[in-house]
Scaffold this motif. Sequence first.
Motif, PDB file in Angstrom:
ATOM      1  N   PHE A 490       0.822  -1.207   0.000  1.00 56.95           N
ATOM      2  CA  PHE A 490       0.000   0.000   0.000  1.00 56.95           C
ATOM      3  C   PHE A 490       0.857   1.258   0.000  1.00 56.95           C
ATOM      4  O   PHE A 490       0.602   2.186   0.773  1.00 56.95           O
ATOM      5  N   ASP A 515      -0.464  -4.345  -3.509  1.00 55.18           N
ATOM      6  CA  ASP A 515      -1.370  -3.199  -3.440  1.00 55.18           C
ATOM      7  C   ASP A 515      -0.664  -1.861  -3.588  1.00 55.18           C
ATOM      8  O   ASP A 515      -0.885  -0.948  -2.778  1.00 55.18           O
ATOM      9  N   SER A 540      -1.802  -7.230  -6.770  1.00 57.37           N
ATOM     10  CA  SER A 540      -2.685  -6.067  -6.732  1.00 57.37           C
ATOM     11  C   SER A 540      -1.946  -4.798  -7.092  1.00 57.37           C
ATOM     12  O   SER A 540      -2.143  -3.752  -6.472  1.00 57.37           O
ATOM     13  N   GLU A 567     -12.412 -16.290 -10.501  1.00 54.34           N
ATOM     14  CA  GLU A 567     -13.276 -15.918 -11.622  1.00 54.34           C
ATOM     15  C   GLU A 567     -12.727 -16.105 -13.023  1.00 54.34           C
ATOM     16  O   GLU A 567     -13.252 -16.869 -13.810  1.00 54.34           O
ATOM     17  N   ARG A 578      -5.222  -6.410 -16.107  1.00 54.42           N
ATOM     18  CA  ARG A 578      -4.281  -6.374 -15.001  1.00 54.42           C
ATOM     19  C   ARG A 578      -4.067  -7.745 -14.412  1.00 54.42           C
ATOM     20  O   ARG A 578      -4.989  -8.553 -14.335  1.00 54.42           O
TER      21      ARG A 578
ATOM     22  N   GLU B  19     -13.285  -7.560  -8.167  1.00 51.55           N
ATOM     23  CA  GLU B  19     -12.058  -8.071  -7.562  1.00 51.55           C
ATOM     24  C   GLU B  19     -12.002  -7.754  -6.097  1.00 51.55           C
ATOM     25  O   GLU B  19     -11.535  -8.518  -5.289  1.00 51.55           O
ATOM     26  N   MET B  23     -11.667 -10.164  -2.860  1.00 55.02           N
ATOM     27  CA  MET B  23     -10.547 -10.050  -1.955  1.00 55.02           C
ATOM     28  C   MET B  23     -10.980 -10.006  -0.505  1.00 55.02           C
ATOM     29  O   MET B  23     -10.240 -10.327   0.369  1.00 55.02           O
ATOM     30  N   LEU B  45      -9.035   0.482  -0.919  1.00 57.90           N
ATOM     31  CA  LEU B  45      -8.100  -0.621  -0.984  1.00 57.90           C
ATOM     32  C   LEU B  45      -8.237  -1.411  -2.250  1.00 57.90           C
ATOM     33  O   LEU B  45      -9.261  -1.403  -2.902  1.00 57.90           O
ATOM     34  N   GLY B  46      -7.190  -2.085  -2.547  1.00 59.91           N
ATOM     35  CA  GLY B  46      -7.258  -2.997  -3.671  1.00 59.91           C
ATOM     36  C   GLY B  46      -7.363  -2.268  -4.971  1.00 59.91           C
ATOM     37  O   GLY B  46      -6.942  -1.123  -5.114  1.00 59.91           O
ATOM     38  N   ASN B  47      -7.911  -2.921  -5.913  1.00 60.51           N
ATOM     39  CA  ASN B  47      -7.822  -2.410  -7.267  1.00 60.51           C
ATOM     40  C   ASN B  47      -8.690  -1.225  -7.536  1.00 60.51           C
ATOM     41  O   ASN B  47      -8.403  -0.451  -8.395  1.00 60.51           O
TER      42      ASN B  47
END
Lengths: 602, 390
Positions: A490, A515, A540, A567, A578, B19, B23, B45-47
């Motif tokens: 992050f 992330d 991510s 998925e 991505r 996504e 997650m 957060l995340g994508n």
Amino acid sequence: MLNYFPEEVLEHVFDFVTSHRDRNAVSLVCKSWYSVERFSREKVFIGNCYAVNPERVIARFPRVRSLTLKGKPHFADFNLVPPDWGGYVYPWIEAMAKHGINLEELRLKRMVVSDESLELLAKSFPNFKSLVLVSCEGFTTDGLAAIASNCRFLRELDLQENEVDDRKGQWLSCFPDSCTSLISLNFACLKGEVNAAALERLVARCPNLRSLRLNHAVPLDTLQKILTQAPQLNDLGTGSFVHDPDSETCGKLKNAMKKCKSIRSLSGFLDVNARCLPAVYPICTNLTSLNLSYAPGIYSNDLIKLICHCKKLERLWVCFFIKLIHYTYFFSGVPLSNQGLNWIMQILDTIGDKGLGAVASTCKELQELRVFPSDLYGVGNAGVTEEGLVAISAGCPKLNSILYFCQQMTNAALITVAKNCPNFIRFRLCTLNPTIPDAVTNLPLDEGFGAIVQSCKGLKRLSVSGLLTDQVFLYIGMYAEQLEMLSIAFAGDSDKGMLYVLNGCKKLKKLEIRDSPFGNVALLADVGKYETMRSLWMSSCEVTFGACKTLAEKMPRLNVEIINEGEEIEASPDDRHRVEKMYLYRTLVGPRRDAPDFVWTL
Amino acid sequence: MEPSLGLGGGGTGGGGVGEQTAMMEKDYMGMSKEAELELGLGLSLGNSGAGGGGGGGAAVVKGKGSAWGEYGRILTAKDFPNGFSCGTSGAANGGGTKRERAATDGVDEGCTAAAVSSQVVGWPPIRSYRMNTLFSQTKTSNVEENKGVGGNENNEKSNKKINHGNDKNDAALKERGHLGFVKVNMDGLPIGRKVDLNAHKSYETLAKTLEEMFFKPSLTIRSCVTYACLMLAAIESGGGKEQSIQPPKLLDGSSEFVLTYEDKEGDWMLVGDVPWGMFFNTVKRLRIMRTSEANGLGLLSRTLLPKISDPVVQIRRKLDFLLHYCSYHISTLIEQVIDYRLKYDNWTAISGVIRNDVLFHFNFSSFFSTQVCLPIFIATFSPSLLSSFS
């Protein structure tokens, strides 16, 4: 000139070269050195089990006696890698058995170990002495029974934090009466019971036993009897430590502990009543290593009392947590006002930081500290803040390794820490909120980490967290010259961040990123770099399929693995799509053949 | 700077949402992560990324797959199948990359680590073995520890047993094949349920099961708004650091209900004090009690805590009444609020009518006059208006 050295002499000299890195360096000098070295190498370390295959290792090092293997990527520890990804040890054991290798020691980390592997191991190597499994999975106590029954000269069975299926067999009882060679036995991670009498007998007949770590299920009176039998222990894991402080067993335990003058390392306390802790005070004076990180039952004040006895401590693992606020809120039945919450938080923060303050004033020899959180879900999770860290850095000048989970952090604190402790080799900071800014100024924590990398010239491992921009990576690239492992989550604003790191850190071996907004530009800027590294993990982030494919094409000696979960298992994903999880590593043997369906090697 | 409900900010596109949902893991208390209201994490957060500026606006609100992602949504009725699905979005996350932070991000501090970390897979980075070992343990409270907190010698110790004393119990427990079904009754419901204790190894899973059994959607909606008001209460009566409060859970007391049990000796005890094994051994039946009635079981006397300002308590009580009365219309109410917001881009005030006879007046100005932008939806009820209902 060196050609006139007989090989025996070279070999003798090389015997003194023990670290695998030095041996690798030695083998690069010239062909004859390579040849001598490879025949004399007994300990082989393989940091990524897929970088090479068993046959090649055996071919090069036919006299190998000790093998260390690491399997899954580090982020597998945090559930980022799906099960069945790989890392199977069986092919290695099979190959070594087939080639008649005289294996004596096997050390595995993050690998999948089946009962079949353990059985094959136990039966194939008559001189097998030492099995160390860290964070492994896939085996049950049946496999352990096979080891116990068949390895006649077993010295070490060390199970650290493995997920073991307990089959309620009596694996410990499988150690034959003739087994007297045990030096180290650690089964703290097992969930089930062992036969107490068998354990006591085993301890009694192994006079060289130095390290014993019990699991939760071993009753206290067994511990007491064991200690009476084995006062020579250096390293004790108490298992649970639950008893009535007034009972007779407890009295006997205290006496037994007083006689254990050699204990230098203490762990366990998997379940503990604080009132029982004084029993260990006699040992504390000589302790160099104390692991209380699995002991949530020890609250800060008792912890402080315990630590005050441990003046020689070099290594300390603790968890600070306060669940109290949880209950405070609970019992009151009405919502606490902000003031109320603040007030309680301050007290609790103080206790957490106060505990560290006690460590700072007592443990002047401290080198390694790990502070874990132990309740993540309480309201107003207090614990430790930057103040605790600063106190530690001021009080413990020898500190070189830290793992610190905290509620908040400030740049000022980090700068102070950097000044106080320039000797950090490992610095891992984890703010519980992954993007929290400086608690006082609200700025990113770039300057703080920048100070750390600038001051700690020997820094080899770094994990950053909190609000971070590209700036921190600029600092890392500029100053962290010895850095080998970097964990990023992050953080960053753009590809520049990752580029700073890749261009700057010459000794980088492992880079793991999650992330963060790093994309194709960063990934593809210097593809040759990855062959100098062990591995790169990106999840991510902003990397696309197309870029990964390009990279894989350009660098045939890299395995670029894409992990596709759930998925979209499309036949041919769009290049612009991505990538969720990418793991690439250098390898001599091409794509691995045991990859599951959800892993694509490009 | 638009006051953030994060309506402006949030996700980039639909792709991000899917996504992100994938997650998210269930928090170990059993509620899905999205269900936690939290203050202030300016985190997308995340994508789905924080980016995506104001464009998301209109598309955002209704329905689930909003461009916004799970972290920035306003509550709607559609979000309440089991828990409630609401989240924070970046405080003032309008535009820019997901790492951009507004200066008003002070709320970040206020966010508990708990709320944040529970929303992210693999964060905080603690080895799963350690997580499984430590966090599946029971919550143990101890008289000594409460003493440590407040230093208050007047704590009621008498009711509490020392936790870890009895290893004999644990041993016995292991041997017994305990038939695990016990009755569970909840205050206000005439019909009880039975739950199999054998199926649980910790208080957390038990609480989760009970919550699923007893907390029906309407109650949850109600709980959600109650929760929002609790937060308001916390903020209004304080100043300074915002704290976030967990959504109602049976074990941590932020809900109106408390989980208690009757032990072998016939005493009613608070669940959660003793190790699971001991509890398992002694429990005869369970009762989900109203918090107000359970106060007698509390350890800390109220005198330990600062005096709760009256208006807050008043508001809460009145809110309870209101919610009781019209809980199933809350969703309508919320949609109206949102509509208004979208229409007028103005958070000062909004009025809504529900069920023709109850008038709510939302007054947001008290929030947004402070420099802190609250990224979550908070409803409040003006005291003067409430008085007309008492």
